[in-house]
Design an enzyme around this catalytic site. Structure first.
Site, PDB file in Angstrom:
ATOM      1  N   ARG A   1      44.120   0.182 114.203  1.00 59.15           N
ATOM      2  CA  ARG A   1      45.007  -0.852 113.864  1.00 59.15           C
ATOM      3  C   ARG A   1      46.406  -0.973 114.756  1.00 59.15           C
ATOM      4  O   ARG A   1      47.317  -1.472 114.334  1.00 59.15           O
ATOM      5  CB  ARG A   1      45.279  -1.095 112.389  1.00 59.15           C
TER       6      ARG A   1
ATOM      7  N   LYS B   1      51.292  -8.689 126.740  1.00 57.61           N
ATOM      8  CA  LYS B   1      49.949  -9.363 126.850  1.00 57.61           C
ATOM      9  C   LYS B   1      49.000  -8.251 127.198  1.00 57.61           C
ATOM     10  O   LYS B   1      49.222  -7.437 128.415  1.00 57.61           O
ATOM     11  CB  LYS B   1      50.057 -10.344 128.125  1.00 57.61           C
TER      12      LYS B   1
ATOM     13  N   GLU C   1      54.269 -12.304 142.657  1.00 56.70           N
ATOM     14  CA  GLU C   1      54.741 -12.823 141.533  1.00 56.70           C
ATOM     15  C   GLU C   1      56.341 -12.801 141.503  1.00 56.70           C
ATOM     16  O   GLU C   1      56.971 -13.458 141.036  1.00 56.70           O
ATOM     17  CB  GLU C   1      54.332 -11.529 140.471  1.00 56.70           C
TER      18      GLU C   1
ATOM     19  N   LYS D   1      61.742 -11.913 133.992  1.00 58.99           N
ATOM     20  CA  LYS D   1      60.715 -11.925 133.052  1.00 58.99           C
ATOM     21  C   LYS D   1      61.023 -11.420 131.717  1.00 58.99           C
ATOM     22  O   LYS D   1      60.465 -12.110 130.694  1.00 58.99           O
ATOM     23  CB  LYS D   1      59.367 -10.839 133.467  1.00 58.99           C
TER      24      LYS D   1
ATOM     25  N   GLU E   1      54.091 -17.650 123.953  1.00 54.69           N
ATOM     26  CA  GLU E   1      53.903 -18.783 125.040  1.00 54.69           C
ATOM     27  C   GLU E   1      53.431 -19.778 124.206  1.00 54.69           C
ATOM     28  O   GLU E   1      52.594 -20.663 124.425  1.00 54.69           O
ATOM     29  CB  GLU E   1      52.748 -18.310 125.904  1.00 54.69           C
TER      30      GLU E   1
ATOM     31  N   ARG F   1      57.242 -19.763 128.222  1.00 56.21           N
ATOM     32  CA  ARG F   1      56.666 -18.752 128.794  1.00 56.21           C
ATOM     33  C   ARG F   1      55.598 -19.149 129.849  1.00 56.21           C
ATOM     34  O   ARG F   1      55.502 -18.528 130.868  1.00 56.21           O
ATOM     35  CB  ARG F   1      55.922 -17.460 127.790  1.00 56.21           C
TER      36      ARG F   1
ATOM     37  N   ASN G   1      53.180 -19.470 134.660  1.00 60.02           N
ATOM     38  CA  ASN G   1      52.023 -19.845 135.289  1.00 60.02           C
ATOM     39  C   ASN G   1      52.246 -20.407 136.448  1.00 60.02           C
ATOM     40  O   ASN G   1      51.311 -20.991 137.357  1.00 60.02           O
ATOM     41  CB  ASN G   1      51.185 -20.581 134.280  1.00 60.02           C
TER      42      ASN G   1
ATOM     43  N   HIS H   1      49.334 -20.428 139.213  1.00 64.11           N
ATOM     44  CA  HIS H   1      48.354 -19.934 138.817  1.00 64.11           C
ATOM     45  C   HIS H   1      47.356 -20.767 138.285  1.00 64.11           C
ATOM     46  O   HIS H   1      46.141 -20.340 138.032  1.00 64.11           O
ATOM     47  CB  HIS H   1      48.881 -19.035 137.480  1.00 64.11           C
TER      48      HIS H   1
ATOM     49  N   HIS I   1      44.331 -19.145 139.805  1.00 63.68           N
ATOM     50  CA  HIS I   1      43.567 -18.570 138.936  1.00 63.68           C
ATOM     51  C   HIS I   1      42.149 -19.129 139.142  1.00 63.68           C
ATOM     52  O   HIS I   1      40.948 -18.306 139.003  1.00 63.68           O
ATOM     53  CB  HIS I   1      43.852 -19.001 137.426  1.00 63.68           C
TER      54      HIS I   1
ATOM     55  N   HIS J   1      42.787 -11.231 146.339  1.00 66.47           N
ATOM     56  CA  HIS J   1      43.472 -10.644 145.234  1.00 66.47           C
ATOM     57  C   HIS J   1      44.325 -11.686 144.581  1.00 66.47           C
ATOM     58  O   HIS J   1      44.597 -12.699 145.107  1.00 66.47           O
ATOM     59  CB  HIS J   1      44.227  -9.528 145.828  1.00 66.47           C
TER      60      HIS J   1
HETATM   61  N1  NAD Z   1      49.305  -8.405 131.251  1.00 62.82           N
HETATM   62  C1  NAD Z   1      50.002  -9.329 131.819  1.00 62.82           C
HETATM   63  O1  NAD Z   1      50.977  -9.809 131.487  1.00 62.82           O
HETATM   64  C2  NAD Z   1      49.458  -9.366 133.118  1.00 62.82           C
HETATM   65  C3  NAD Z   1      50.168  -9.941 134.159  1.00 62.82           C
HETATM   66  C4  NAD Z   1      49.720 -10.016 135.506  1.00 62.82           C
HETATM   67  C5  NAD Z   1      48.466  -9.394 135.818  1.00 62.82           C
HETATM   68  N2  NAD Z   1      47.786  -8.876 134.962  1.00 62.82           N
HETATM   69  C6  NAD Z   1      46.675  -8.002 135.026  1.00 62.82           C
HETATM   70  O2  NAD Z   1      46.764  -6.781 136.083  1.00 62.82           O
HETATM   71  C7  NAD Z   1      45.842  -6.736 137.150  1.00 62.82           C
HETATM   72  C8  NAD Z   1      46.009  -6.290 138.175  1.00 62.82           C
HETATM   73  O3  NAD Z   1      46.991  -5.202 138.305  1.00 62.82           O
HETATM   74  P1  NAD Z   1      47.317  -4.403 139.698  1.00 62.82           P
HETATM   75  O4  NAD Z   1      47.662  -5.532 140.858  1.00 62.82           O
HETATM   76  O5  NAD Z   1      48.232  -3.659 139.333  1.00 62.82           O
HETATM   77  O6  NAD Z   1      46.006  -3.783 140.053  1.00 62.82           O
HETATM   78  P2  NAD Z   1      45.380  -2.446 139.850  1.00 62.82           P
HETATM   79  O7  NAD Z   1      45.824  -1.849 138.455  1.00 62.82           O
HETATM   80  O8  NAD Z   1      43.759  -2.526 140.171  1.00 62.82           O
HETATM   81  O9  NAD Z   1      46.101  -1.353 140.915  1.00 62.82           O
HETATM   82  C9  NAD Z   1      45.643  -1.878 142.319  1.00 62.82           C
HETATM   83  C10 NAD Z   1      45.266  -0.620 142.970  1.00 62.82           C
HETATM   84  O10 NAD Z   1      46.332   0.206 143.243  1.00 62.82           O
HETATM   85  C11 NAD Z   1      46.020   1.663 143.009  1.00 62.82           C
HETATM   86  N3  NAD Z   1      47.480   2.258 142.835  1.00 62.82           N
HETATM   87  C12 NAD Z   1      48.036   1.936 141.463  1.00 62.82           C
HETATM   88  N4  NAD Z   1      49.339   2.611 141.691  1.00 62.82           N
HETATM   89  C13 NAD Z   1      49.295   3.429 143.106  1.00 62.82           C
HETATM   90  C14 NAD Z   1      50.226   3.965 143.799  1.00 62.82           C
HETATM   91  N5  NAD Z   1      51.507   4.072 143.256  1.00 62.82           N
HETATM   92  N6  NAD Z   1      49.780   4.319 144.823  1.00 62.82           N
HETATM   93  C15 NAD Z   1      48.563   4.077 145.301  1.00 62.82           C
HETATM   94  N7  NAD Z   1      47.765   3.414 144.647  1.00 62.82           N
HETATM   95  C16 NAD Z   1      47.899   2.969 143.396  1.00 62.82           C
HETATM   96  C17 NAD Z   1      44.978   1.376 141.737  1.00 62.82           C
HETATM   97  O11 NAD Z   1      44.293   2.445 141.599  1.00 62.82           O
HETATM   98  C18 NAD Z   1      44.330   0.450 142.218  1.00 62.82           C
HETATM   99  O12 NAD Z   1      43.271   0.720 143.106  1.00 62.82           O
HETATM  100  C19 NAD Z   1      44.671  -7.716 136.642  1.00 62.82           C
HETATM  101  O13 NAD Z   1      43.776  -7.327 135.689  1.00 62.82           O
HETATM  102  C20 NAD Z   1      45.737  -8.985 136.019  1.00 62.82           C
HETATM  103  O14 NAD Z   1      44.735  -9.539 135.119  1.00 62.82           O
HETATM  104  C21 NAD Z   1      48.442  -8.469 133.652  1.00 62.82           C
HETATM  105 ZN    ZN Z   2      49.807 -13.566 137.960  1.00 54.52          ZN
END
Ligand code: NAD
Ligand code: ZN
Length: 393
Positions: free
Chosen positions: A152, A174, A216, A258, A268, A272, A276, A279, A283, A295
């Site tokens: 929990r 989130k 972003e 942010k 949200e 918040r 979007n 997005h 999305h 991506h």
């Molecule tokens: N929680 C939220 O508010 C929120 C907001 C936006 C996106 N997201 C989520 O975030 C995710 C995408 O995150 P991301 O773009 O960071 O992708 P990711 O976590 O997949 O990282 C991208 C790639 O970079 C590599 N990597 C990470 N740090 C590195 C570094 N310093 N040097 C070399 N390689 C590195 C990782 O291993 C991976 O292969 C999605 O699942 C999305 O839904 C969440």
């Molecule tokens: Zn985004």
């Protein structure tokens, strides 16, 4: 060591937390966590606000908290930064363990969550222990969700290593995983105890991933901060290198935006939702057209370009502002046009099923100028279709 960093607060009453930002601060992770756990005035916080201060390497064995940490990371980040993070935690007195998952979006699923739970049970992790999410948004969302649900809720901290995670996903609580029915459909709002963003880690980030964080970043500037937008235009070349000092400022300015939005509307209910911007269409492109391999940031870039065009057609912004937005996106290597025609009908149908739909209406965030935006819910299908079609040709 000269310390060049800063701290931004996320104000959420008793769930408030600091975001530490600076080049080379990963080695101070253990110390930062100690400070938070002791709830004492943090030496690091004082030093970080005074860039000229010298950091001494002395430790405080008498005041160390005897907690345990489990670093959750992915295979890429583990190789680059796993050891450094754990060294810092151990030096601060933590017994540290590590769990690594495969890199990539596919790790955001229930089987992986269960595997991490298994490890936590094997290690007899208690609620007083801390999960450290070391990696990009995938690791942050996954580890945050594990932390929110294991027994929990156990403590957790975010140590983002992608630009996207530093400026977006690590802030705001989130957490979640994907479900065959939709991305991020299973999750929880669960705030970390702190965020520590070492901008030196961006040096190893692949260029395409850097671009995703920049999408972003442009979003934040367009919806809230015209001066930041101009700063991005002026510093585009240094950002793309990426120069550590410039990146620290870039991350800080993003975090301020942010954090302010999240502080005002954590769950949200309305405000918040401005995050979007880009997005709604973005999305949908991502989910409906997996074969195009957009991506997230690239899809959002297309979404922002389309939203800009809708705003121009509605007379909300001038043509020149929309072009300025598109030009900055392109300067960051992001797409503002599709290489092949887009299936507008399919995209419209999917958009109506998206969670951004309220009472049957697709909600859009549209700019009213660079630095400000508004919600629009009365778009006709024709307007949306025209915007999608305008992305090609
Ligand atoms: N929680 C939220 O508010 C929120 C907001 C936006 C996106 N997201 C989520 O975030 C995710 C995408 O995150 P991301 O773009 O960071 O992708 P990711 O976590 O997949 O990282 C991208 C790639 O970079 C590599 N990597 C990470 N740090 C590195 C570094 N310093 N040097 C070399 N390689 C590195 C990782 O291993 C991976 O292969 C999605 O699942 C999305 O839904 C969440
Ligand atoms: Zn985004």
């Amino acid at each position: 060591m000269n310390f060049d960093g800063t701290v931004v607060g996320v104000e959420l009453g008793e769930r408030s937390y600091p975001i530490y930002i600076g080049a080379g601060i990963l080695e101070r992770l253990g110390e930062a966590l100690q400070c938070r756990m002791q709830n004492a005035e943090c030496r690091m916080q004082k030093e970080i606000q005074n860039p000229k201060s010298k950091i001494q390497n002395e430790s405080h064995p008498s005041t160390l908290t005897t907690g345990r940490t489990v670093v959750v990371t992915d295979e890429n980040v583990e190789k680059l930064y796993g050891e450094r993070a754990e060294e810092s935690l151990r030096a601060a007195g933590f017994e540290s363990h590590r769990v690594s998952v495969a890199a990539g979006e596919a790790s955001k699923r229930m089987e992986v969550v269960e595997r991490v739970y298994e490890r936590l049970f094997d290690l007899a992790v208690a609620r007083s222990d801390t999960i450290v999410a070391l990696g990009g948004g995938v690791v942050g969302d996954l580890a945050g969700f594990v932390a929110a649900t294991f027994k929990r809720g156990v403590h957790y901290v975010q140590v983002p290593t992608t630009l996207l995670a530093m400026v977006d996903s690590s802030i705001g609580g989130k957490t979640g995983i994907n479900h065959p029915q939709g991305k991020n459909m299973i999750g929880a709002f669960y705030q970390p105890g702190l965020v520590l963003a070492d901008t030196a880690t961006l040096a190893t980030l692949p260029r395409r991933e850097l671009g995703c964080g920049l999408a972003e970043t442009v979003k934040h500037a367009v919806i809230r901060d015209a001066a930041f937008f101009a700063w991005l235009e002026a510093n585009a070349a240094a950002i793309l290198r990426p120069e550590a000092g410039v990146m620290t400022e870039l991350v800080e300015r993003n975090c301020r935006i942010k954090a302010a939005v999240v502080s005002a509307d954590e769950r949200e209910s309305k405000l918040r939702g401005i995050l979007n911007f880009g997005h709604t269409i973005g999305h949908t492109l991502e989910t409906v057209l997996p074969e195009r391999d957009y991506h997230h940031g690239e899809a959002v870039s297309l979404g922002m370009a389309a939203a800009g065009r809708i705003a121009v057609r509605r007379g909300m912004i001038g043509e020149s502002d929309a072009e300025r937005i598109a030009r900055l996106l392109r300067a960051f290597g992001l797409p503002t046009a599709a290489r092949e025609p887009l299936p507008a009908d399919k995209l419209l149908t999917a958009m109506k099923q998206d969670k951004k739909v309220r009472a049957g209406r697709v909600q859009f965030v549209l700019p009213t100028r660079i630095g400000d935006c508004t919600f629009v819910e009365d778009l006709s299908e024709g307007e949306i279709r025209a915007a999608i079609e305008s992305l090609y040709g």
